[in-house]
Design a protein around this motif. Structure first.
Motif, PDB file in Angstrom:
ATOM      1  N   PHE A 191       0.825  -1.213   0.000  1.00  0.00           N
ATOM      2  CA  PHE A 191       0.000   0.000   0.000  1.00  0.00           C
ATOM      3  C   PHE A 191       0.862   1.267   0.000  1.00  0.00           C
ATOM      4  CE2 PHE A 191      -2.868  -3.290   1.294  1.00  0.00           C
ATOM      5  CZ  PHE A 191      -4.014  -2.980   0.577  1.00  0.00           C
ATOM      6  N   VAL A 192       2.102   1.133   0.410  1.00  0.00           N
ATOM      7  CA  VAL A 192       3.026   2.259   0.235  1.00  0.00           C
ATOM      8  C   VAL A 192       3.257   2.487  -1.260  1.00  0.00           C
ATOM      9  CG1 VAL A 192       5.294   3.196   0.791  1.00  0.00           C
ATOM     10  CG2 VAL A 192       4.123   1.713   2.445  1.00  0.00           C
ATOM     11  N   SER A 193       3.347   1.384  -2.005  1.00  0.00           N
ATOM     12  CA  SER A 193       3.547   1.532  -3.459  1.00  0.00           C
ATOM     13  C   SER A 193       2.314   2.132  -4.119  1.00  0.00           C
ATOM     14  CB  SER A 193       3.896   0.183  -4.094  1.00  0.00           C
ATOM     15  OG  SER A 193       2.778  -0.664  -4.200  1.00  0.00           O
ATOM     16  N   GLU A 194       1.118   1.874  -3.564  1.00  0.00           N
ATOM     17  CA  GLU A 194      -0.095   2.518  -4.086  1.00  0.00           C
ATOM     18  C   GLU A 194       0.024   4.038  -3.970  1.00  0.00           C
ATOM     19  OE1 GLU A 194      -3.872   0.783  -4.532  1.00  0.00           O
ATOM     20  OE2 GLU A 194      -2.226   0.075  -5.775  1.00  0.00           O
ATOM     21  N   VAL A 195       0.421   4.496  -2.787  1.00  0.00           N
ATOM     22  CA  VAL A 195       0.572   5.934  -2.566  1.00  0.00           C
ATOM     23  C   VAL A 195       1.704   6.487  -3.430  1.00  0.00           C
ATOM     24  CG1 VAL A 195       1.066   7.734  -0.864  1.00  0.00           C
ATOM     25  CG2 VAL A 195      -0.361   5.760  -0.232  1.00  0.00           C
ATOM     26  N   MET A 196       2.790   5.736  -3.529  1.00  0.00           N
ATOM     27  CA  MET A 196       3.931   6.185  -4.322  1.00  0.00           C
ATOM     28  C   MET A 196       3.538   6.362  -5.785  1.00  0.00           C
ATOM     29  SD  MET A 196       7.140   6.938  -3.718  1.00  0.00           S
ATOM     30  CE  MET A 196       7.951   5.940  -2.472  1.00  0.00           C
ATOM     31  N   ASP A 197       2.767   5.431  -6.312  1.00  0.00           N
ATOM     32  CA  ASP A 197       2.325   5.526  -7.708  1.00  0.00           C
ATOM     33  C   ASP A 197       1.453   6.759  -7.913  1.00  0.00           C
ATOM     34  OD1 ASP A 197       2.063   4.777 -10.355  1.00  0.00           O
ATOM     35  OD2 ASP A 197       0.382   3.437  -9.975  1.00  0.00           O
ATOM     36  N   GLU A 198       0.576   7.031  -6.977  1.00  0.00           N
ATOM     37  CA  GLU A 198      -0.271   8.231  -7.056  1.00  0.00           C
ATOM     38  C   GLU A 198       0.581   9.492  -6.949  1.00  0.00           C
ATOM     39  OE1 GLU A 198      -3.569  10.757  -7.275  1.00  0.00           O
ATOM     40  OE2 GLU A 198      -3.415   8.610  -7.724  1.00  0.00           O
ATOM     41  N   LEU A 199       1.591   9.452  -6.103  1.00  0.00           N
ATOM     42  CA  LEU A 199       2.448  10.615  -5.893  1.00  0.00           C
ATOM     43  C   LEU A 199       3.158  11.029  -7.177  1.00  0.00           C
ATOM     44  CD1 LEU A 199       3.753  12.467  -3.618  1.00  0.00           C
ATOM     45  CD2 LEU A 199       5.620  10.804  -3.623  1.00  0.00           C
ATOM     46  N   PHE A 200       3.570  10.043  -7.978  1.00  0.00           N
ATOM     47  CA  PHE A 200       4.332  10.336  -9.188  1.00  0.00           C
ATOM     48  C   PHE A 200       3.449  10.527 -10.422  1.00  0.00           C
ATOM     49  CE2 PHE A 200       7.802   7.837  -6.954  1.00  0.00           C
ATOM     50  CZ  PHE A 200       8.603   8.949  -6.714  1.00  0.00           C
ATOM     51  N   SER A 201       2.139  10.375 -10.273  1.00  0.00           N
ATOM     52  CA  SER A 201       1.266  10.384 -11.449  1.00  0.00           C
ATOM     53  C   SER A 201       0.212  11.474 -11.333  1.00  0.00           C
ATOM     54  CB  SER A 201       0.595   9.014 -11.620  1.00  0.00           C
ATOM     55  OG  SER A 201       1.563   7.998 -11.750  1.00  0.00           O
ATOM     56  N   GLY A 202      -0.394  11.793 -12.453  1.00  0.00           N
ATOM     57  CA  GLY A 202      -1.475  12.771 -12.452  1.00  0.00           C
ATOM     58  C   GLY A 202      -0.987  14.190 -12.676  1.00  0.00           C
ATOM     59  N   MET A 203      -1.927  15.065 -13.027  1.00  0.00           N
ATOM     60  CA  MET A 203      -1.576  16.437 -13.379  1.00  0.00           C
ATOM     61  C   MET A 203      -1.105  17.261 -12.188  1.00  0.00           C
ATOM     62  SD  MET A 203      -4.343  17.559 -16.276  1.00  0.00           S
ATOM     63  CE  MET A 203      -5.753  17.308 -15.224  1.00  0.00           C
ATOM     64  N   SER A 204      -1.440  16.828 -10.966  1.00  0.00           N
ATOM     65  CA  SER A 204      -1.017  17.593  -9.802  1.00  0.00           C
ATOM     66  C   SER A 204       0.277  17.074  -9.193  1.00  0.00           C
ATOM     67  CB  SER A 204      -2.117  17.589  -8.735  1.00  0.00           C
ATOM     68  OG  SER A 204      -2.328  16.283  -8.251  1.00  0.00           O
ATOM     69  N   SER A 205       0.877  16.049  -9.789  1.00  0.00           N
ATOM     70  CA  SER A 205       2.119  15.513  -9.230  1.00  0.00           C
ATOM     71  C   SER A 205       3.262  16.497  -9.477  1.00  0.00           C
ATOM     72  CB  SER A 205       2.451  14.156  -9.856  1.00  0.00           C
ATOM     73  OG  SER A 205       2.888  14.305 -11.188  1.00  0.00           O
ATOM     74  N   ARG A 206       4.202  16.516  -8.553  1.00  0.00           N
ATOM     75  CA  ARG A 206       5.366  17.388  -8.715  1.00  0.00           C
ATOM     76  C   ARG A 206       6.158  16.996  -9.963  1.00  0.00           C
ATOM     77  NH1 ARG A 206       7.451  19.863  -3.971  1.00  0.00           N
ATOM     78  NH2 ARG A 206       9.299  20.325  -5.224  1.00  0.00           N
ATOM     79  N   LEU A 207       6.215  15.706 -10.240  1.00  0.00           N
ATOM     80  CA  LEU A 207       6.956  15.230 -11.410  1.00  0.00           C
ATOM     81  C   LEU A 207       6.336  15.779 -12.693  1.00  0.00           C
ATOM     82  CD1 LEU A 207       9.230  13.404 -12.511  1.00  0.00           C
ATOM     83  CD2 LEU A 207       7.561  11.524 -12.543  1.00  0.00           C
ATOM     84  N   PHE A 208       5.016  15.693 -12.819  1.00  0.00           N
ATOM     85  CA  PHE A 208       4.319  16.185 -14.011  1.00  0.00           C
ATOM     86  C   PHE A 208       4.502  17.691 -14.155  1.00  0.00           C
ATOM     87  CE2 PHE A 208       0.662  17.852 -16.271  1.00  0.00           C
ATOM     88  CZ  PHE A 208       0.480  16.961 -17.310  1.00  0.00           C
ATOM     89  N   GLU A 209       4.316  18.397 -13.047  1.00  0.00           N
ATOM     90  CA  GLU A 209       4.431  19.854 -13.108  1.00  0.00           C
ATOM     91  C   GLU A 209       5.835  20.292 -13.499  1.00  0.00           C
ATOM     92  OE1 GLU A 209       3.163  21.272  -9.336  1.00  0.00           O
ATOM     93  OE2 GLU A 209       1.050  21.234  -9.874  1.00  0.00           O
ATOM     94  N   ARG A 210       6.834  19.604 -12.966  1.00  0.00           N
ATOM     95  CA  ARG A 210       8.212  19.973 -13.266  1.00  0.00           C
ATOM     96  C   ARG A 210       8.580  19.632 -14.716  1.00  0.00           C
ATOM     97  NH1 ARG A 210      12.514  23.231 -12.588  1.00  0.00           N
ATOM     98  NH2 ARG A 210      14.497  22.101 -12.774  1.00  0.00           N
ATOM     99  N   VAL A 211       8.312  18.382 -15.121  1.00  0.00           N
ATOM    100  CA  VAL A 211       8.777  17.915 -16.422  1.00  0.00           C
ATOM    101  C   VAL A 211       7.951  18.490 -17.563  1.00  0.00           C
ATOM    102  CG1 VAL A 211       9.074  15.855 -17.875  1.00  0.00           C
ATOM    103  CG2 VAL A 211       9.771  15.808 -15.480  1.00  0.00           C
ATOM    104  N   ARG A 212       6.651  18.528 -17.394  1.00  0.00           N
ATOM    105  CA  ARG A 212       5.809  19.013 -18.483  1.00  0.00           C
ATOM    106  C   ARG A 212       5.543  20.505 -18.396  1.00  0.00           C
ATOM    107  NH1 ARG A 212       0.011  17.310 -21.179  1.00  0.00           N
ATOM    108  NH2 ARG A 212      -0.762  19.421 -21.275  1.00  0.00           N
ATOM    109  N   ASP A 213       5.022  20.957 -17.236  1.00  0.00           N
ATOM    110  CA  ASP A 213       4.550  22.336 -17.162  1.00  0.00           C
ATOM    111  C   ASP A 213       5.693  23.355 -17.041  1.00  0.00           C
ATOM    112  OD1 ASP A 213       2.062  21.334 -17.358  1.00  0.00           O
ATOM    113  OD2 ASP A 213       1.507  21.586 -15.264  1.00  0.00           O
TER     114      ASP A 213
END
Length: 852
Positions: free
Chosen positions: A701-723
């Motif tokens: 379930f930590v991996s569930e949260v981790m996957d959500e953390l790295f995915s979606g339009m509000s993720s820091r990864l998405f905002e940094r790399v794309r936006d």
């Protein structure tokens, strides 16, 4: 209503929907509000329908302004930044997205019903007060250019665009919704701003809200947030109509693909035309389902295609009746000739009353299914109001259906599907001998009645009479771990063949039996399971048990059917090779998992699938469908006592036993690897993989949260790399999860030359999490979103049955909502940091880059 008692009973099922109250109000500024209460689940959908799409772009036709604007409305308003929008929705357990079509742009938020006010506020702010920031506008243009390149790499999108550009030479339907690359590249911020100010006015908006809500409260909230926007002049947009087609048209293209894809179409009138229902019925009879005429004659009997379907598309004043197929390149000409011959035959002999009755039943079931979720209900209202202009259209449509006779079907077939107006397109492999172009709420554990039979089989029943629908889901542990190493993909083939021939019926007979009652009978298979999903109306539960029982106990693995399904599975593998992300994931799995069975996906590999015989499938059936390995879940409107009796009879005769896995244990990569694969593509895709926790692991379930953390339009990864940096169109994480091994991976679609920069940012984000850099608010948003998504994913009988069956097989509670929420809430920032240190080690990293 129909004179046929069976059809009349089917139509009576829809009266409930037609009689449900829908509250409609037009505000003084011209904005239309539709509210539909539904208290079956504590969720809601808030949608804003803007009556503008790619065909309303006037002088900028072909520029993709509507789609561009859809992207930009997520980038910030006078009150919120782009990040504020996504984080606020996520913090309230919501999911936000949008889409653009030819005639509309729709923004929507699905979320727990108690937060409807938040969704109304956010959507009003986006639609009415976006700033179209110059920096963001420029950055997003680069993102969309990459999205256009992605479409160029997608064979199905290329075929679809070839069809529309060939069929529509004057009408705006001929232009891609996303725009032509060259035209789009020349769009200025001023043009986009002018289009926004002209088309996004309250008198061009429809707000639709459905869910567990009070209409007056919702109306007041909509008026509060939308009501102050002034009505504005809304100039009409000239939409040129397509001149009558006087001769056949064709467009045949060749590319780096493995299969031929072809389409043939004919112009037809729009949705409100009196012939529209008859054309819908003809499309269903011709090409919907395994018992359809084209599927049986051209796929099953002639063996010319891997897939074939028909559709009647007519959302506006005109449309297309289309038939699409995929096949080996050497068979395309023969397949197209066979389609034409079948149509000519039907124009001579016509259709039967049974075929008409079956199609109408399918349309009734489709109407019921479209209303299973609050999002679906809101969408139906939006279409009725915006596309048709009549909230009572569904009733009117079915009244027209009721008046149809077989002679009407033959008439429209002869009137519209004529040689002079044929449009033929295809996309073919670049080969030397290429064929020449021819002319709900969380359900409590008490709701599931679980019966463990003496032989070990498990039967779960959950009665829910809120919808006239019953779903059967039979599942068993399976997948590559249970297959011989040289027979990978056998599980998928077995699942397919179980829904085909039995000792009582041929595959066509099974399809005819289920589709005649508007039901569905589908195989399912994945990395860890196989199963069957059967769905019927309450009156057909006995048939459901009969078909499922025959599939389990009396399958007939016929060579001819195996050949068809094996060819189709090989075509799926070839199709995966044509998709750069799917192909990349194949390569990544092999490099990461090595000798472990998860190195190969559920459909296997071409070499192993080609060797599978009926004897192999019969042996696998005997191994896997044993009592200790089987779960049957039934959810819907049925009699509990009768279902228990029939379920016990079906499962009780299964032999005892539990199959044992065959494959070796997983040995995680011990050193970092990096591979570059060159493909004839316009985009580059990068993958980065690490070991992860298997199903049932303590930190799963930590991996569930981790996957959500790295995915979606509000993720820091998405905002940094794309936006912020504009390095990729998409970037996120995903997982390949097994019962004894797992792969956690990142992937991103980028412009060639920027791959290293993307990988650098992924590494930086991993390090941030490993340092404990995830804030309490960031973690909370992930947890809220996961829990809300889990609940919203259980609105339908099919999703509930699927979830329950898999949970029981994996040793979890049938209804795991409460347990899931508790486990997600228990994850801390320290857990995330520990997860990074345990799994995301550079020494065990596998990287793959696919580039032109």
């Amino acid at each position: 209503m129909p004179a046929d008692p069976a059809a009349a009973a089917d139509f009576a099922l829809l009266q409930h929907f037609w009689n449900d109250p829908v509250y409609r109000r037009v505000l003084p500024n011209g904005l239309t509000v539709l509210v539909k209460p539904d208290h079956r689940s504590p969720v809601a959908s808030v949608q804003v329908w803007v009556k503008t799409g790619s065909l309303h772009e006037g002088r900028a036709l072909g520029a993709g302004l509507s789609h561009y604007l859809e992207h930009m409305l997520f980038k910030g308003t006078t009150r919120r930044t782009g990040r504020d929008i996504s984080t606020e929705v996520q913090a309230h357990g919501g999911y936000i997205n949008a889409y653009t079509t030819f005639d509309r742009t729709v923004y929507y938020i699905d979320l727990p019903a108690e937060h409807v006010g938040v969704a109304v506020d956010v959507l009003a702010d986006m639609v009415l007060h976006s700033t179209l920031d110059p920096t963001e506008t420029k950055r997003e243009k680069g993102v969309i250019v990459r999205e256009i390149a992605m479409g160029d790499d997608d064979p199905d999108q290329r075929l679809g665009q070839a069809m529309f550009s060939t069929a529509f030479r004057q009408h705006p339907y001929g232009h891609p919704i996303i725009g032509h690359r060259d035209v789009f590249s020349g769009v200025t911020r001023r043009e986009l701003l002018d289009y926004y100010r002209e088309r996004y006015v309250p008198n061009n908006l429809v707000v639709v809200v459905a869910g567990a809500l009070q209409p007056e409260t919702v109306m007041a909230g909509v008026e509060q947030h939308f009501g102050n926007a002034p009505r504005r002049a809304l100039p009409p947009v000239f939409v040129p109509q397509e001149p009558g087609q006087l001769a056949p048209r064709a467009c045949h293209e060749f590319a780096e693909v493995e299969l031929s894809r072809a389409g043939v179409a004919w112009p037809i009138p729009g949705l409100t035309h009196p012939d529209a229902p008859a054309l819908d019925v003809v499309a269903l009879i011709l090409g919907s389902g395994d018992s359809s005429i084209l599927w049986q004659s051209i796929r099953e009997k002639a063996g010319l295609v891997h897939s074939i379907d028909a559709s009647s598309w007519n959302p506006g004043s005109s449309g297309l009746f289309s038939i699409y197929l995929s096949c080996d390149a050497t068979k395309r000409a023969a397949a197209e000739s066979a389609v034409n011959a079948e149509i000519a035959r039907l124009q001579r002999v016509g259709f039967t009353a049974a075929q008409l009755r079956k199609a109408i039943r399918q349309l009734v079931v489709a109407e019921i299914n479209s209303r299973r979720t609050v999002s679906g209900q809101a969408s139906r209202l939006g279409v009725a109001e915006v596309v048709v202009g009549d909230l009572d259209f569904s009733r009117t449509y079915f009244q027209r259906l009721a008046a149809l006779r077989p002679a009407d079907l033959r008439r429209v077939l002869r009137d519209y599907l004529v040689p002079a107006t044929t449009i033929s397109v295809s996309l073919n492999p670049l080969v030397k001998d290429a064929v020449a172009a021819p002319a709900s709420p969380a359900i409590s554990a008490a709701d599931y009645l679980e019966h463990r039979l003496p032989n070990g089989a498990r039967l779960l029943l959950r009665r829910d009479s809120s919808l006239p629908n019953v779903h059967f889901r039979l599942c068993a542990l399976a997948g590559a771990r249970y297959e011989p190493a040289d027979r990978r993909g056998a599980t998928s083939l077995l699942a397919n063949l179980l829904t085909k021939d039995t000792q009582r019926r041929t595959a066509a007979g099974v399809a005819q039996a289920i589709e005649s009652v508007g039901g569905s009978f589908q195989p399912m298979s994945g990395n860890n399971t196989l199963g069957m999903a059967l769905e019927v109306l309450p009156s057909d539960v006995a048939l459901g048990f009969e078909l499922l029982g025959d599939a389990v106990h009396r399958p007939a693995f016929r060579r001819t059917t195996l050949q068809h399904e094996r060819d189709a599975q090989l075509a799926v593998l070839q199709d995966d090779n044509d998709n750069v992300v799917s192909h990349g994931l194949k390569l990544l799995r092999k490099r990461f998992f090595g000798a472990h069975p998860l190195a190969v996906g559920p459909h296997g590999e071409e070499a192993s699938v080609a060797q599978i015989t009926t004897r192999d499938l019969a042996a696998l059936h005997r191994r896997l469908l044993v009592a200790g390995n089987v779960v049957l879940v039934i959810v819907g409107d049925f009699d509990l006592a009768q279902a228990e009796k029939a379920g016990r009879k079906l499962l009780g005769s299964l032999p005892r036993g539990n199959p044992q896995p065959l494959g070796p244990t997983f040995a995680a990569p011990m050193k970092a690897t990096a591979t570059i694969e060159r493909q004839p593509r316009r985009q580059a895709v990068v993958f980065e993989a690490y070991p992860g926790p298997a199903m049932g692991a303590e930190d799963f379930f930590v991996s569930e949260v981790m996957d959500e953390l790295f995915s979606g339009m509000s993720s820091r990864l998405f905002e940094r790399v794309r936006d912020e940096l504009g390095l990729a169109y998409y970037v996120r994480s995903a997982r390949v999860i097994g019962l004894d091994a797992s792969m956690f991976y990142f992937y991103a679609g980028s412009e060639p030359g920027k791959e290293a920069a993307v990988l650098k940012e992924i590494t930086a984000e991993i390090r941030r999490v490993g340092r404990g850099g995830v804030s309490a608010e960031e973690l909370r948003r992930c947890q809220v979103r996961l829990k809300a998504a889990h609940r919203m994913g259980l609105q339908t009988n099919s999703s509930r049955a699927m979830q329950a069956a898999l949970n029981v097989l994996y040793g979890r509670p049938a209804d795991d909502t409460a347990d899931y929420d508790q486990r997600i809430d228990a994850v801390t920032g320290a857990d995330l940091a520990a997860f990074v240190k345990r799994y995301f080690r550079a020494a065990g990293r596998t990287r793959l880059t696919i580039r032109p």
